[in-house]
Design an enzyme around this catalytic site. Structure first.
Site, PDB file in Angstrom:
ATOM      1  N   GLU A  24      26.013  57.401  15.187  1.00  0.00           N
ATOM      2  CA  GLU A  24      24.926  57.531  16.161  1.00  0.00           C
ATOM      3  C   GLU A  24      24.799  56.246  16.975  1.00  0.00           C
ATOM      4  O   GLU A  24      24.462  56.277  18.156  1.00  0.00           O
ATOM      5  CB  GLU A  24      23.604  57.878  15.464  1.00  0.00           C
ATOM      6  N   HIS A  75      27.017  56.516  19.914  1.00  0.00           N
ATOM      7  CA  HIS A  75      26.364  57.278  20.989  1.00  0.00           C
ATOM      8  C   HIS A  75      25.378  56.383  21.746  1.00  0.00           C
ATOM      9  O   HIS A  75      25.316  56.398  22.970  1.00  0.00           O
ATOM     10  CB  HIS A  75      25.570  58.451  20.397  1.00  0.00           C
TER      11      HIS A  75
END
Lengths: 500, 500
Positions: free
Chosen positions: A266, A269
């Protein structure tokens, strides 16, 4: 309207759309982080109103007039302004094809579906989820028909997540990968298994939380603009602009590596999103351009960097500090081997690099068949289990660890999964190119992500959505897309690891 | 437009307004719970857009036409519909007097102010906060001038928080209380101090969290609709309707009673809000009617119930289970005495029942003078410290524990503080009336709040904003407001406690 006035209005329009996106994203986020259970209907009522207002704003006559005026004077706009107008018009032309009441009802359906999916997963009860999932598939097929009646519905959605991709190209892509991965996996399974005892044991949540923040710092996330929470299923989200970004993780006390790689994934991202040029904030060009490129960044951080031997050498002393008792008697090399242990497993998000694409294959095959009307939603659990047996050779014990494991379908994201595999393949080419000018292993060994991030920021992140994904890929990789680079990477890595 | 159509539109309008309120409240809540620090400007940009849209919706010609149509056919509306129209028109008439750009700028200012206040408090640096606080006072004075040019600006704001209240009535109210409290406090100070060692020690956050959830259950909060978070300053908020309610607390490891009474206090607010009839959800009649009545409920739970001897008898065995080591050798009576120890202190939210009103007095005096132009914002810290010395006899060591302690001013709430004192006084009359038919002490001793909640729900909560606060007070208390009932309650309680 003068050109200057129109340009100002273009910015104002995107400011407003960002505000609605901020609100609706935050309501979703609150629903999966802090909200009490019984508030789902109330949230759905609010989302219904806000998505209706957003629809009116985005497709209203004033907006259309503005964008068509600017589109007519394209030559006088900057490259970025041209792209803003293009993307907004594309969205509008699409949204106008969907009747507003159906659009609003769909937003409401998704909001309720999220809650139903959570309950169904907890109870491992697919039947609870089935009615809303049927509605979601039906609606996605219907919407594809409105937006691109000339196209196959699944092709339409695949293209939405990754411009230029189709069933035809993906059938080839997955076949090529399977041809290389399946024999490699067979050899791996025949070899003695790697020991993973270093990542197993008892790892209290509060200590894992310290690790999460340490990792966020190491990979370079700005704590002023990126927050961390816990959810059932880890994800990344931005609120209105890349200046307010959140990642989430999920802690399992018996294995710290799940959350560790969730945070790194994550985090990838979030690095991509927050790497947009600041002048793109609160415009449609802000953040990642496509799901494939997005996953190329997250999986780049998670696997190419995070599961490398060099990074494990940096990581091990960090873990020794946070988990002194649990790490006692272990080594960095053991950590490297543990986090790269390959074996067929049930849960996609916990899968190793080697088998991961097979998990994606299952979902791709199933989506393709439901979207084509060849498979009924009620038959999904059975087919899911059959394909897991066929591709991965394992039995699925229950729907919680089977067809109910992912949040994507409940969020309406049908056609998203292939981007995970595409992203992995893109990343292999980025890594090969990056290594020509950056001492990647040296950086990782020192826990110094700055030169790596600088390369990615310059070639990918800062552009936001300015370029089409395929163009951006070629600009960054300086070559055409070739999934064999990824297959070579896997073969080299696992041959060495398992001494094949 | 037929009457039926208009009634439907009336509900639709309130649904929409609730959605905007949901979004803006949640953005605020996120800002003080989970958001990364640097996201404040991004939040402010979103709030600026949403509050602008809400303003247009609430004051637009279509809305005005609708409400004036309904106002003209008042006789054909139900009591609740009449009140909806009245409240919406009142808001509109007011909002239309404030120029939209100033209204939007104010919302933006408040969003930034919250962040600045947090930083200033942390650094104990009033000068950091001063510029925005000056703007807030200036804007509140200006807005009062727009909305009620015939009124004194502070009277205008006092009346906004509690209909019918003015400087004149509050001067009398506070003088009457001071006349009774100051001599009583002097006697208390001359008596031997109560021991509070039972609440002091080390109380880990995770154990206190268990206590919070236990308390929420005991007082009767529905976990399906009420969530708990932690913030710098505890508060209660609802999102769109009483079906999505949140309370917050703040844990101090050296004293569990701070968070314990925060949870009970905020829990009282939440019981009131969530006690609204469900048919009021997503209308302007949902939730509490005024700040005074709201505080009468929160302080009722916190003090009249939570700090009673009977409840301490129920509570002590609960604490023994959660904090067995810390409670060892102590008794319920010691707990009762510890949580009622009266002494002049620095922090309002930690003050005992007896001195609490003096903290409110300081704020009332300061607000009154700044709003009248008799005191400059830059002189607030000095005057704050002088009044604390004068009223409470203590020296304020820094602004963090002085003028920067409360979040109200940064949120634009000037004129709110008196409702805390009014609420306490209202509550004393509710308690006296309730005891005629409910065995309050028996209930508390058993930890059974249901009969108490039923009394309050029937007389106060279920009505939401259907009645004016003064009318609601009279209906519930079955008598006129009389602050001497509260003074009598304090005198009786502290005379017994300190053996005066």
């Amino acid at each position: 309207m003068t050109l200057e006035e129109a340009k100002e209005k273009l910015i104002e329009l995107q400011q407003k759309l960002s505000a609605y996106e901020h609100a609706t994203s935050l309501i979703y986020y609150d629903g999966v982080t802090a909200a009490p259970r019984g508030a789902a209907v109330n949230r759905a009522q609010t989302l219904e109103v806000l998505s209706g207002e957003m629809y009116l704003l985005a497709t209203g006559p004033e907006t259309v007039e503005l964008l068509e005026f600017l589109d007519g004077r394209k030559a006088e706009l900057s490259e970025r302004e041209q792209r803003m107008v293009y993307l907004l018009l594309k969205d509008i032309r699409q949204m106008r094809k969907i009747p507003m009441d159906e659009y609003v009802a769909y937003q409401r359906l998704l909001s309720e579906a999220d809650d139903v999916w959570h309950r169904a997963k907890e109870a491992s009860d697919f039947e609870l989820f089935r009615p809303v999932l049927e509605q979601i598939f039906e609606t996605n097929i219907r919407f594809a028909g409105y937006c691109a009646p000339e196209k196959d519905p699944y092709d339409y959605w695949l293209n939405e997540y990754e411009e230029g991709v189709s069933k035809e190209s993906l059938d080839k892509f997955f076949a090529a990968l399977r041809e290389r991965i399946v024999p490699l996996l067979r050899k791996v399974q025949a070899a003695p298994q790697l020991d993973n005892s270093v990542i197993k044991g008892h790892f209290p949540v509060d200590r894992q939380d310290i690790l999460s923040h340490k990792l966020m710092e190491v990979i370079g996330l700005d704590p002023e603009h990126v927050g961390l929470s816990t959810t059932e299923h880890p994800f990344t989200i931005s609120f209105g602009s890349h200046l307010d970004e959140r990642i989430t993780t999920h802690y399992y006390e018996e294995d710290f590596s799940y959350s560790m790689y969730s945070v790194i994934h994550e985090g990838g991202h979030a690095m991509y999103d927050t790497g947009s040029d600041d002048e793109l904030a609160r415009t449609v060009l802000d953040g990642g351009v496509s799901m494939g490129i997005h996953e190329s960044q997250s999986r780049f951080f998670e696997n190419f960097l995070g599961r490398s031997r060099a990074f494990c050498e940096y990581l091990f002393p960090v873990l020794e500090e946070i988990f002194p008792e649990q790490m006692a008697g272990h080594t960095a090399e053991e950590l490297y081997r543990a986090v790269n242990r390959a074996e067929p497993s049930l849960i996609r998000t916990e899968a190793d690099e080697l088998t991961y694409c097979l998990h994606v294959c299952v979902r791709y095959e199933l989506e393709k068949r439901v979207m084509a009307g060849e498979l009924a939603v009620r038959d999904l659990p059975g087919e899911w289990n059959r394909l897991y047996k066929e591709y991965l050779g394992i039995d699925v014990p229950d729907d919680k660890r089977g067809v109910l494991q992912d949040s994507h379908w409940s969020g309406g994201s049908i056609g998203y999964f292939p981007s995970y595999a595409l992203g992995s393949a893109y990343g292999a080419q980025f890594l090969r190119r990056m290594k020509e000018t950056v001492d990647v292993d040296g950086c990782l060994r020192r826990g110094d992500f700055a030169p790596i991030a600088a390369w990615l920021r310059e070639r990918i992140w800062k552009h936001g959505c300015t370029y089409r994904p395929a163009d951006l890929f070629r600009m960054a990789a300086e070559e055409e897309f070739d999934p064999m680079v990824f297959a070579d990477y896997l073969e080299e890595k696992y041959t060495e690891l398992y001494g094949l």
